[in-house]
Write an enzyme that holds these catalytic residues in place. Structure first.
Site, mmCIF file in Angstrom:
data_model
loop_
_atom_site.group_PDB
_atom_site.id
_atom_site.type_symbol
_atom_site.label_atom_id
_atom_site.label_comp_id
_atom_site.label_asym_id
_atom_site.label_seq_id
_atom_site.Cartn_x
_atom_site.Cartn_y
_atom_site.Cartn_z
ATOM 1 N N TYR A 32 0.827 -1.205 0.000
ATOM 2 C CA TYR A 32 0.000 0.000 0.000
ATOM 3 C C TYR A 32 0.861 1.254 0.000
ATOM 4 O O TYR A 32 2.077 1.187 0.176
ATOM 5 C CB TYR A 32 -0.978 -0.006 1.182
ATOM 6 C CG TYR A 32 -0.380 0.310 2.540
ATOM 7 C CD1 TYR A 32 0.426 -0.604 3.214
ATOM 8 C CD2 TYR A 32 -0.632 1.537 3.162
ATOM 9 C CE1 TYR A 32 0.951 -0.314 4.471
ATOM 10 C CE2 TYR A 32 -0.113 1.829 4.415
ATOM 11 C CZ TYR A 32 0.680 0.910 5.065
ATOM 12 O OH TYR A 32 1.204 1.204 6.297
ATOM 13 N N LYS A 146 6.358 -1.534 2.131
ATOM 14 C CA LYS A 146 5.117 -1.041 2.755
ATOM 15 C C LYS A 146 4.014 -2.059 2.472
ATOM 16 O O LYS A 146 3.215 -1.901 1.549
ATOM 17 C CB LYS A 146 4.784 0.354 2.184
ATOM 18 C CG LYS A 146 3.885 1.177 3.093
ATOM 19 C CD LYS A 146 3.955 2.635 2.716
ATOM 20 C CE LYS A 146 2.927 3.500 3.415
ATOM 21 N NZ LYS A 146 2.990 3.524 4.872
ATOM 22 N N GLU A 178 12.041 2.902 14.483
ATOM 23 C CA GLU A 178 11.019 3.877 14.050
ATOM 24 C C GLU A 178 9.799 3.700 14.933
ATOM 25 O O GLU A 178 9.820 2.932 15.891
ATOM 26 C CB GLU A 178 10.682 3.653 12.566
ATOM 27 C CG GLU A 178 10.118 2.284 12.255
ATOM 28 C CD GLU A 178 9.676 2.097 10.806
ATOM 29 O OE1 GLU A 178 9.449 3.083 10.100
ATOM 30 O OE2 GLU A 178 9.536 0.925 10.399
ATOM 31 N N LEU A 202 10.794 1.782 7.421
ATOM 32 C CA LEU A 202 10.204 2.262 6.171
ATOM 33 C C LEU A 202 10.906 3.554 5.757
ATOM 34 O O LEU A 202 11.067 4.460 6.583
ATOM 35 C CB LEU A 202 8.706 2.531 6.371
ATOM 36 C CG LEU A 202 7.984 2.853 5.074
ATOM 37 C CD1 LEU A 202 7.700 1.572 4.290
ATOM 38 C CD2 LEU A 202 6.681 3.598 5.333
HETATM 39 N N1 PDD Z 1 2.407 5.035 7.719
HETATM 40 N N2 PDD Z 1 7.117 3.928 9.249
HETATM 41 C C1 PDD Z 1 5.997 3.187 9.219
HETATM 42 C C2 PDD Z 1 6.035 1.823 9.796
HETATM 43 C C3 PDD Z 1 4.815 3.710 8.652
HETATM 44 O O1 PDD Z 1 3.706 2.956 8.613
HETATM 45 C C4 PDD Z 1 4.821 5.042 8.146
HETATM 46 C C5 PDD Z 1 3.609 5.670 7.531
HETATM 47 C C6 PDD Z 1 6.015 5.774 8.203
HETATM 48 C C7 PDD Z 1 6.125 7.187 7.646
HETATM 49 O O2 PDD Z 1 6.187 7.190 6.226
HETATM 50 P P1 PDD Z 1 5.636 8.412 5.371
HETATM 51 O O3 PDD Z 1 6.316 9.632 5.865
HETATM 52 O O4 PDD Z 1 5.999 8.079 3.982
HETATM 53 O O5 PDD Z 1 4.126 8.480 5.609
HETATM 54 C C8 PDD Z 1 7.149 5.188 8.744
HETATM 55 C C9 PDD Z 1 1.206 5.461 7.013
HETATM 56 C C10 PDD Z 1 0.894 6.920 7.132
HETATM 57 C C11 PDD Z 1 0.064 4.536 7.381
HETATM 58 O O6 PDD Z 1 0.330 3.349 7.507
HETATM 59 O O7 PDD Z 1 -1.086 4.990 7.478
#
Ligand code: PDD
Length: 285
Positions: A32, A146, A178, A202
């Site tokens: 996703y 992801k 993270e 991620l």
């Molecule tokens: N999640 N690390 C993890 C495990 C995440 O699920 C996310 C974002 C991030 C931050 O990535 P970005 O800046 O590209 O949104 C880091 C999204 C928002 C979600 O699962 O809804």
């Protein structure tokens, strides 16, 4: 009711149908993306689509569309749903087949996208920050992909909520990785630090932008690993994501971070981030 995209068509979410044999439903076999839309513009769309390519490649699902085609779908979704600020969600699963762990020989990916309103950060968070809890990172070894199989992330987040925090900060092999749905930054003696990219986290699009903004504005920043003890002694801690932007963490494991208030570097970076957002319009495809 919102308008969603499913396998080539736009329709009300109430009319969308996906087979229970979809491997996303049966196995969590899919990937996703979450893309913010600010003032009608798809934010950093190329970066999000490149990460989608990488996630698909990592789990061996073919990319169904070109970036241009994806951008067109995203624009239509923004137009068909209301609000200048939205959060777009793309999900691609391996497709529908008789249940078998092995990849089916002939299978067409299921492609789904939806939009939800993107809410601004609550005033209380801006003034007081959030609390976080450190937990052992028990996810798999491919956290750079992801994938929709988020059960470990969900359990960790819930464990943090049950302990009175808003987010889990994860620790693997004595190093901070993270958050359960966010990337992590800490600041000490005016130096900003974030763990380096790799399979343990991620590669966040928000994270990369913050690193970029720090370099452009001559702030001291280093992509380096740090320990839970170093984190506990930080002047500031931030969590970043596409839906929450930059969250100041002011309580860690029930203890105040520094003076327990959002710090000056958080304020500075938030100002830089907001002005970048305001000046941002999508590059012409
Ligand atoms: N999640 N690390 C993890 C495990 C995440 O699920 C996310 C974002 C991030 C931050 O990535 P970005 O800046 O590209 O949104 C880091 C999204 C928002 C979600 O699962 O809804």
């Amino acid at each position: 009711m919102s308008i969603i995209y499913l396998n080539g068509d736009f329709m009300p979410d109430t009319e969308a149908m996906i087979s229970p044999l979809d491997r996303g439903f049966i196995f969590g076999d899919g990937v996703y993306e979450v893309i913010p839309v600010y003032n009608g513009h798809l934010f950093r769309i190329s970066e999000h689509l490149r990460r989608l390519d990488n996630s698909l490649q990592g789990v061996r699902i073919p990319q169904p569309y070109s970036h241009e085609h994806w951008t067109g779908i995203m624009h239509q979704l923004v137009e068909r749903n209301q609000g200048r600020n939205q959060s777009l969600y793309i999900q691609i699963t391996r497709g529908v087949a008789k249940r078998d762990h092995a990849f089916p020989a002939k299978i067409t990916p299921t492609v789904f996208a939806m939009s939800t309103p993107l809410e601004p950060l609550a005033d209380k968070i801006r003034t007081s920050g959030i609390s976080a809890v450190t937990l052992a990172d028990n996810r798999w070894e491919n956290c750079h992909l992801k994938t929709i199989a988020l059960l470990p992330n969900i359990l960790l987040r819930q464990q943090a909520l049950d302990a009175g925090g808003s987010e889990a900060i994860l620790i693997r092999n004595g190093e901070v990785t993270e958050g359960s749905a966010s990337n992590l930054f800490m600041a000490k003696d005016s130096c900003i630090m974030t763990p380096p990219k790799g399979p343990r986290l991620l590669p966040g699009i928000t994270r990369d932008l913050i690193v970029e903004l720090a370099h452009e504005n001559k702030l001291s920043i280093s992509e380096t690993n740090f320990t839970p003890d170093e984190l506990a002694a930080a002047d500031e801690i931030w969590l970043t994501s596409s839906t929450k932007e930059i969250l100041p963490v002011t309580q860690l494991d029930g203890v105040a971070v520094n003076d327990g208030l959002p710090g000056p570097l958080w304020r500075q970076m938030t100002t830089l981030f907001q002005s970048y957002k305001e000046s941002y319009s999508e590059p012409v495809a």
